[in-house]
Design an enzyme around this catalytic site. Structure first.
Site, PDB file in Angstrom:
ATOM      1  N   GLU A 241       0.836  -1.206   0.000  1.00 34.80           N
ATOM      2  CA  GLU A 241       0.000   0.000   0.000  1.00 34.80           C
ATOM      3  C   GLU A 241       0.869   1.255   0.000  1.00 34.80           C
ATOM      4  O   GLU A 241       2.074   1.205   0.179  1.00 34.80           O
ATOM      5  CB  GLU A 241      -0.908   0.026   1.237  1.00 34.80           C
ATOM      6  CG  GLU A 241      -2.327  -0.442   1.005  1.00 34.80           C
ATOM      7  CD  GLU A 241      -3.161   0.535   0.170  1.00 34.80           C
ATOM      8  OE1 GLU A 241      -2.595   1.524  -0.373  1.00 34.80           O
ATOM      9  OE2 GLU A 241      -4.372   0.311   0.038  1.00 34.80           O
TER      10      GLU A 241
ATOM     11  N   ASN B 226     -10.384   5.162   1.385  1.00 29.22           N
ATOM     12  CA  ASN B 226      -9.499   4.959   0.245  1.00 29.22           C
ATOM     13  C   ASN B 226      -9.719   6.058  -0.790  1.00 29.22           C
ATOM     14  O   ASN B 226     -10.580   6.925  -0.635  1.00 29.22           O
ATOM     15  CB  ASN B 226      -9.742   3.589  -0.397  1.00 29.22           C
ATOM     16  CG  ASN B 226      -8.759   2.538   0.097  1.00 29.22           C
ATOM     17  OD1 ASN B 226      -7.552   2.779   0.143  1.00 29.22           O
ATOM     18  ND2 ASN B 226      -9.257   1.371   0.472  1.00 29.22           N
TER      19      ASN B 226
ATOM     20  N   ASP C 126     -10.359   0.914  -4.460  1.00 36.65           N
ATOM     21  CA  ASP C 126      -9.240   1.060  -3.528  1.00 36.65           C
ATOM     22  C   ASP C 126      -8.547   2.392  -3.793  1.00 36.65           C
ATOM     23  O   ASP C 126      -9.222   3.396  -4.004  1.00 36.65           O
ATOM     24  CB  ASP C 126      -8.297  -0.139  -3.656  1.00 36.65           C
ATOM     25  CG  ASP C 126      -7.606  -0.475  -2.333  1.00 36.65           C
ATOM     26  OD1 ASP C 126      -6.745   0.322  -1.900  1.00 36.65           O
ATOM     27  OD2 ASP C 126      -7.930  -1.513  -1.736  1.00 36.65           O
TER      28      ASP C 126
END
Length: 292
Positions: A18, A148, A199
């Protein structure tokens, strides 16, 4: 759907890759394995990867100056010395909540940082999206489950964010000088119309939003009004976040995850958790340093 020009940039398989961030001055890409408590550093000129162990879960990074970075962590915003790796707490955020961690973040064009928190077990409505600018901290949007897609239009007049649990992308008008919302959020993309969860995202110099689809195995391009433009097929199913890289921001790096995949699913998804590069001549742009 196109997949031309997509390759593995780094074969380290993160459990939860991430928060990719690119430093154009050093031509270096950084990203995290949140669950592995690691910061990964990759100078693009050498291709030699360093993995830095962290004492806490961290999920995002913002540039400060040539000597410091700002890490978004499970206990708050911490300054990292780039030479020693030493962390110093700048602003505690939900530090008394061991059930919480940080998630997505990005710097507004004015230098304000937006970042999200969430439950480590994704408890419904436990998280929030915060604004941090020149030492001031505000909670902007409470009751977010999985924050997100925090990103901004090039002029700073629009902010985007998503709750992956809802699978909805929102946009909200902002004050370009302060990066603060000036209106209520507007539902922009109803993510359940396409496979995969919304996301991380990044916005290019033309205002196109590029979104990684968790479980969808692709990158989707959307206009600022929520009009679908195109998709790029990716080698792994659980894509997490894109960032523009290279001297002209003309390429894109994208992180991915293997969290939650069974042994059989991992066999069918061998690149899960790796970091990829897209050589497609994007009209990208760089995030500014955060204003402390």
């Amino acid at each position: 759907m196109s997949s031309t020009g997509v390759s593995v940039l780094c074969d380290i398989a993160c459990e939860l890759g991430e928060g990719p961030a690119y430093d154009p001055a050093a031509d270096t890409l950084f990203w995290f394995d949140i669950l592995g408590r690691k910061l990964i550093e990759l100078p693009l000129a050498t291709g030699k990867t360093d993995q830095h162990e962290l004492p806490v879960m961290a999920s995002a990074l913002a540039m400060v100056d040539h000597a410091r970075q700002l890490l978004v962590t499970e206990t708050g915003l911490q300054l990292r010395d780039r030479n020693s790796g030493e962390l110093t707490m700048l602003q505690e955020v939900e530090a008394d909540r061991p059930d919480m961690r940080s998630n997505d973040a990005r710097v507004h064009p004015c230098g304000a940082l937006w970042f999200g928190t969430m439950g480590k077990m994704a408890a419904e409505g436990a998280g929030a999206i915060y604004w941090f600018y020149k030492g001031e901290l505000r909670c902007l949007f409470p009751r977010i489950t999985i924050p997100n897609s925090i990103c901004f239009s090039p002029d700073g007049a629009i902010a985007f964010f998503a709750d992956t649990h809802e699978n909805r992308l929102y946009r909200v008008a902002c004050d370009p000088e302060l990066g603060l919302p000036v209106d209520d959020p507007i539902l922009t993309v109803e993510g359940n119309e396409m496979a995969g969860g919304i996301d991380g995202s990044v916005v290019d110099a033309e205002g196109t939003l590029w979104n990684a689809r968790w479980g969808g195995g692709r990158i989707d391009a959307w206009s600022s009004a929520g009009e679908f433009i195109r998709s790029i097929e990716m080698p792994a199913s659980r894509m997490t976040c894109p960032v523009f890289i290279g001297p002209d921001a003309g390429r894109m790096a994208v992180t991915s995850a293997r969290e939650g995949l069974s042994r059989e699913e991992l066999e069918a998804d061998p690149d899960a958790g790796r970091t990829f590069v897209l050589e497609q001549s994007f009209n990208g742009r760089f995030d500014p340093p955060v204003a402390l």
